[in-house]
Scaffold this motif. Structure first.
Motif, PDB file in Angstrom:
ATOM      1  N   VAL A  60     -13.135   4.431   2.259  1.00  0.00           N
ATOM      2  CA  VAL A  60     -13.302   3.117   1.868  1.00  0.00           C
ATOM      3  C   VAL A  60     -13.469   2.626   0.303  1.00  0.00           C
ATOM      4  CG1 VAL A  60     -15.098   1.308   2.270  1.00  0.00           C
ATOM      5  CG2 VAL A  60     -14.567   2.932   3.978  1.00  0.00           C
ATOM      6  N   ARG A  61     -14.061   3.754  -0.282  1.00  0.00           N
ATOM      7  CA  ARG A  61     -14.070   3.238  -1.802  1.00  0.00           C
ATOM      8  C   ARG A  61     -12.718   3.609  -2.299  1.00  0.00           C
ATOM      9  NH1 ARG A  61     -18.653   0.597  -2.261  1.00  0.00           N
ATOM     10  NH2 ARG A  61     -20.382   1.752  -1.372  1.00  0.00           N
ATOM     11  N   LEU A  62     -11.945   4.381  -1.801  1.00  0.00           N
ATOM     12  CA  LEU A  62     -10.465   4.585  -2.365  1.00  0.00           C
ATOM     13  C   LEU A  62      -9.600   3.411  -2.520  1.00  0.00           C
ATOM     14  CD1 LEU A  62      -8.366   6.558  -3.533  1.00  0.00           C
ATOM     15  CD2 LEU A  62      -7.932   7.190  -1.207  1.00  0.00           C
ATOM     16  N   TYR A  63      -9.741   2.898  -1.223  1.00  0.00           N
ATOM     17  CA  TYR A  63      -9.034   1.529  -1.053  1.00  0.00           C
ATOM     18  C   TYR A  63      -9.877   0.284  -1.803  1.00  0.00           C
ATOM     19  CZ  TYR A  63      -5.909   3.028   2.476  1.00  0.00           C
ATOM     20  OH  TYR A  63      -4.709   3.799   3.309  1.00  0.00           O
ATOM     21  N   GLN A  64     -10.966   0.329  -1.965  1.00  0.00           N
ATOM     22  CA  GLN A  64     -11.707  -0.529  -2.424  1.00  0.00           C
ATOM     23  C   GLN A  64     -11.493  -0.794  -3.983  1.00  0.00           C
ATOM     24  OE1 GLN A  64     -15.880  -0.736  -1.639  1.00  0.00           O
ATOM     25  NE2 GLN A  64     -16.397  -2.514  -3.291  1.00  0.00           N
ATOM     26  N   TYR A  65     -11.600   0.387  -4.666  1.00  0.00           N
ATOM     27  CA  TYR A  65     -11.444   0.330  -6.245  1.00  0.00           C
ATOM     28  C   TYR A  65     -10.074   0.712  -6.683  1.00  0.00           C
ATOM     29  CZ  TYR A  65     -16.639   0.189  -5.948  1.00  0.00           C
ATOM     30  OH  TYR A  65     -17.861  -0.039  -5.675  1.00  0.00           O
ATOM     31  N   ILE A  66      -9.340   1.429  -6.133  1.00  0.00           N
ATOM     32  CA  ILE A  66      -8.110   1.919  -6.289  1.00  0.00           C
ATOM     33  C   ILE A  66      -6.755   1.186  -5.734  1.00  0.00           C
ATOM     34  CG2 ILE A  66      -6.528   3.855  -6.756  1.00  0.00           C
ATOM     35  CD1 ILE A  66      -9.082   5.666  -7.121  1.00  0.00           C
ATOM     36  N   ILE A  67      -6.796   1.515  -4.264  1.00  0.00           N
ATOM     37  CA  ILE A  67      -5.391   0.999  -3.714  1.00  0.00           C
ATOM     38  C   ILE A  67      -5.544  -0.536  -3.636  1.00  0.00           C
ATOM     39  CG2 ILE A  67      -4.232   1.165  -1.610  1.00  0.00           C
ATOM     40  CD1 ILE A  67      -4.780   3.726  -3.311  1.00  0.00           C
ATOM     41  N   VAL A  83       0.949  -1.171  -0.159  1.00  0.00           N
ATOM     42  CA  VAL A  83      -0.021   0.075  -0.060  1.00  0.00           C
ATOM     43  C   VAL A  83       0.871   1.172   0.009  1.00  0.00           C
ATOM     44  CG1 VAL A  83      -1.622   1.282   1.236  1.00  0.00           C
ATOM     45  CG2 VAL A  83      -2.004  -0.920   1.044  1.00  0.00           C
ATOM     46  N   THR A  84       1.855   1.115   0.904  1.00  0.00           N
ATOM     47  CA  THR A  84       2.667   2.509   0.843  1.00  0.00           C
ATOM     48  C   THR A  84       3.641   2.673  -0.535  1.00  0.00           C
ATOM     49  OG1 THR A  84       4.430   1.354   2.269  1.00  0.00           O
ATOM     50  CG2 THR A  84       2.843   2.559   3.384  1.00  0.00           C
ATOM     51  N   SER A  85       3.790   1.525  -1.061  1.00  0.00           N
ATOM     52  CA  SER A  85       4.650   1.825  -2.382  1.00  0.00           C
ATOM     53  C   SER A  85       3.636   2.212  -3.600  1.00  0.00           C
ATOM     54  CB  SER A  85       5.083   0.291  -2.823  1.00  0.00           C
ATOM     55  OG  SER A  85       3.831  -0.500  -3.153  1.00  0.00           O
ATOM     56  N   ILE A  86       2.385   2.369  -3.342  1.00  0.00           N
ATOM     57  CA  ILE A  86       1.505   3.058  -4.272  1.00  0.00           C
ATOM     58  C   ILE A  86       1.838   4.593  -4.481  1.00  0.00           C
ATOM     59  CG2 ILE A  86      -0.848   3.316  -5.259  1.00  0.00           C
ATOM     60  CD1 ILE A  86      -1.350   0.622  -4.071  1.00  0.00           C
ATOM     61  N   HIS A  87       1.957   5.155  -5.434  1.00  0.00           N
ATOM     62  CA  HIS A  87       2.415   6.516  -5.728  1.00  0.00           C
ATOM     63  C   HIS A  87       1.341   7.370  -5.085  1.00  0.00           C
ATOM     64  CE1 HIS A  87       3.656  10.343  -7.231  1.00  0.00           C
ATOM     65  NE2 HIS A  87       5.033   9.843  -7.207  1.00  0.00           N
ATOM     66  N   LYS A  88       1.695   8.682  -4.405  1.00  0.00           N
ATOM     67  CA  LYS A  88       0.423   9.575  -3.776  1.00  0.00           C
ATOM     68  C   LYS A  88      -0.392  10.071  -4.764  1.00  0.00           C
ATOM     69  CE  LYS A  88       3.286  13.713  -3.404  1.00  0.00           C
ATOM     70  NZ  LYS A  88       3.895  14.736  -2.987  1.00  0.00           N
ATOM     71  N   HIS A  89      -0.127  10.124  -6.034  1.00  0.00           N
ATOM     72  CA  HIS A  89      -1.084  10.640  -7.030  1.00  0.00           C
ATOM     73  C   HIS A  89      -2.147   9.753  -7.240  1.00  0.00           C
ATOM     74  CE1 HIS A  89       2.559  12.870  -9.186  1.00  0.00           C
ATOM     75  NE2 HIS A  89       2.009  13.473  -8.307  1.00  0.00           N
ATOM     76  N   GLU A 127      -4.649  10.895  -4.462  1.00  0.00           N
ATOM     77  CA  GLU A 127      -4.977  12.430  -4.675  1.00  0.00           C
ATOM     78  C   GLU A 127      -5.757  12.337  -5.871  1.00  0.00           C
ATOM     79  OE1 GLU A 127      -1.236  14.227  -5.684  1.00  0.00           O
ATOM     80  OE2 GLU A 127      -0.614  14.662  -3.698  1.00  0.00           O
ATOM     81  N   SER A 128      -5.819  11.207  -6.827  1.00  0.00           N
ATOM     82  CA  SER A 128      -6.916  11.138  -7.865  1.00  0.00           C
ATOM     83  C   SER A 128      -8.119  10.787  -7.381  1.00  0.00           C
ATOM     84  CB  SER A 128      -6.236  10.234  -8.862  1.00  0.00           C
ATOM     85  OG  SER A 128      -5.121  10.929  -9.694  1.00  0.00           O
ATOM     86  N   GLY A 129      -7.916   9.689  -6.594  1.00  0.00           N
ATOM     87  CA  GLY A 129      -9.214   9.063  -5.794  1.00  0.00           C
ATOM     88  C   GLY A 129      -9.861  10.245  -5.051  1.00  0.00           C
ATOM     89  N   PRO A 139      -6.984  -3.236  -5.176  1.00  0.00           N
ATOM     90  CA  PRO A 139      -6.544  -3.842  -6.542  1.00  0.00           C
ATOM     91  C   PRO A 139      -4.945  -3.513  -7.084  1.00  0.00           C
ATOM     92  CG  PRO A 139      -8.721  -2.803  -6.726  1.00  0.00           C
ATOM     93  CD  PRO A 139      -7.965  -2.243  -5.349  1.00  0.00           C
ATOM     94  N   GLN A 140      -4.565  -2.508  -6.859  1.00  0.00           N
ATOM     95  CA  GLN A 140      -3.258  -2.374  -7.289  1.00  0.00           C
ATOM     96  C   GLN A 140      -2.198  -3.255  -6.123  1.00  0.00           C
ATOM     97  OE1 GLN A 140      -1.689   1.415  -8.742  1.00  0.00           O
ATOM     98  NE2 GLN A 140      -3.773   2.082  -8.107  1.00  0.00           N
ATOM     99  N   ALA A 141      -2.441  -2.963  -5.113  1.00  0.00           N
ATOM    100  CA  ALA A 141      -1.763  -3.677  -3.996  1.00  0.00           C
ATOM    101  C   ALA A 141      -1.537  -5.218  -4.165  1.00  0.00           C
ATOM    102  CB  ALA A 141      -2.135  -3.301  -2.588  1.00  0.00           C
ATOM    103  N   VAL A 142      -2.955  -5.810  -4.412  1.00  0.00           N
ATOM    104  CA  VAL A 142      -2.958  -7.323  -4.658  1.00  0.00           C
ATOM    105  C   VAL A 142      -1.707  -7.866  -5.529  1.00  0.00           C
ATOM    106  CG1 VAL A 142      -4.378  -9.179  -5.176  1.00  0.00           C
ATOM    107  CG2 VAL A 142      -5.405  -7.498  -3.868  1.00  0.00           C
ATOM    108  N   ARG A 143      -1.632  -7.172  -6.901  1.00  0.00           N
ATOM    109  CA  ARG A 143      -0.832  -7.583  -7.559  1.00  0.00           C
ATOM    110  C   ARG A 143       0.641  -7.678  -7.235  1.00  0.00           C
ATOM    111  NH1 ARG A 143      -2.826  -5.208 -13.513  1.00  0.00           N
ATOM    112  NH2 ARG A 143      -4.949  -5.886 -13.330  1.00  0.00           N
ATOM    113  N   ARG A 144       0.916  -6.545  -6.354  1.00  0.00           N
ATOM    114  CA  ARG A 144       2.403  -6.737  -5.784  1.00  0.00           C
ATOM    115  C   ARG A 144       2.594  -7.783  -4.779  1.00  0.00           C
ATOM    116  NH1 ARG A 144       3.372   0.050  -6.014  1.00  0.00           N
ATOM    117  NH2 ARG A 144       2.267   0.462  -7.861  1.00  0.00           N
ATOM    118  N   LEU A 145       1.362  -8.139  -3.893  1.00  0.00           N
ATOM    119  CA  LEU A 145       1.367  -8.676  -3.051  1.00  0.00           C
ATOM    120  C   LEU A 145       1.504 -10.599  -3.309  1.00  0.00           C
ATOM    121  CD1 LEU A 145      -1.444  -7.762  -0.570  1.00  0.00           C
ATOM    122  CD2 LEU A 145       0.994  -8.008   0.050  1.00  0.00           C
TER     123      LEU A 145
END
Length: 225
Positions: free
Chosen positions: A134-141, A115-121, A124-126, A143-149
């Motif tokens: 909650v929606r920010l993490y559900q739809y943006i953060i 999660v912390t490796s995802i760029h702050k942009h 900000e976009s969310g 899904p991206q974090a899962v691929r790195r996990l």
């Protein structure tokens, strides 16, 4: 033909007993993995909070589970807490609980890193789109974090499967314990039985972990395409 001890595997119900022990091993490991994955995601997100009290408690929990060996935790829960406080906790329940606590800590730390490796942009976009936290993490953060996990999560899963061999020390009759019982019973008439029994156990552990590894590679290829 010289008896090499391989007949021990097919005598009576020995093979069936080993397979039942494999089921106990798989049940403990995968139950703990499922709970660890769900709880680890929430714990990892909690670890990203800036509240100093929350961060201290999360860090303390993580270090306690990492520093103290899993075997010691098994003894603490099964022989300590359950017996001293008269809690009706079976060996298998104790094992699942300990492995879930350990897996949650490890998974949570990986989620925190992802999660912390995802760029702050991305955050900000969310927020610019009006998404709630909650929606920010559900739809943006997430899904991206899962691929790195995936690589780390697969490694943790295989570690948990292999570490279940420790539960034999709190009396759970899983695959390794069954193998030891068969070897001890047939030691005099088949001195080389240990080679074949442990060889089969090695193969079954391999077969248990291999699909997990293949799933990891499949997901990586699918997400890269």
């Amino acid at each position: 033909m010289q008896d090499l001890g391989i007949k021990v595997l097919i005598e009576g119900v020995n093979l069936q007993r080993i397979l039942l022990g494999l089921w106990v091993t798989a049940r403990i490991a995968f139950t703990a993995v499922i709970f660890s994955t769900v709880l680890g995601i929430f714990f990892g997100i909690l670890m990203t909070r800036r509240n100093p009290v929350v961060r201290f408690l999360c860090h303390f929990y993580l270090e306690a589970l990492r520093i103290i060996p899993v075997l010691v935790w098994l003894f603490i829960f099964y022989f300590g807490l359950a017996r001293n406080f008269h809690i009706n906790l079976s060996g298998e329940a104790s094992a699942i609980l300990v492995f879930t606590l350990w897996g949650t800590a490890e998974m949570g730390d990986m989620v925190r890193g992802a999660v912390t490796s995802i760029h702050k942009h991305q955050y900000e976009s969310g927020h610019a789109l009006g998404l709630s936290e909650v929606r920010l993490y559900q739809y943006i953060i997430i899904p991206q974090a899962v691929r790195r996990l995936i690589p780390g999560a697969i490694n943790l899963t295989t570690r948990m499967i292999k570490t279940t061999s420790l539960v034999v020390l709190i009396g759970i009759v899983e695959m390794l314990k069954v193998g030891q019982q068969i070897i001890e019973t047939n030691f005099l008439k088949s001195p080389t039985a240990a080679f074949w029994v442990y060889g089969l156990i090695f193969f079954l552990y391999f077969m248990l972990c291999m699909p997990v590894s293949h799933l990891s590679r499949y997901l990586e290829r699918r997400w890269q395409s």
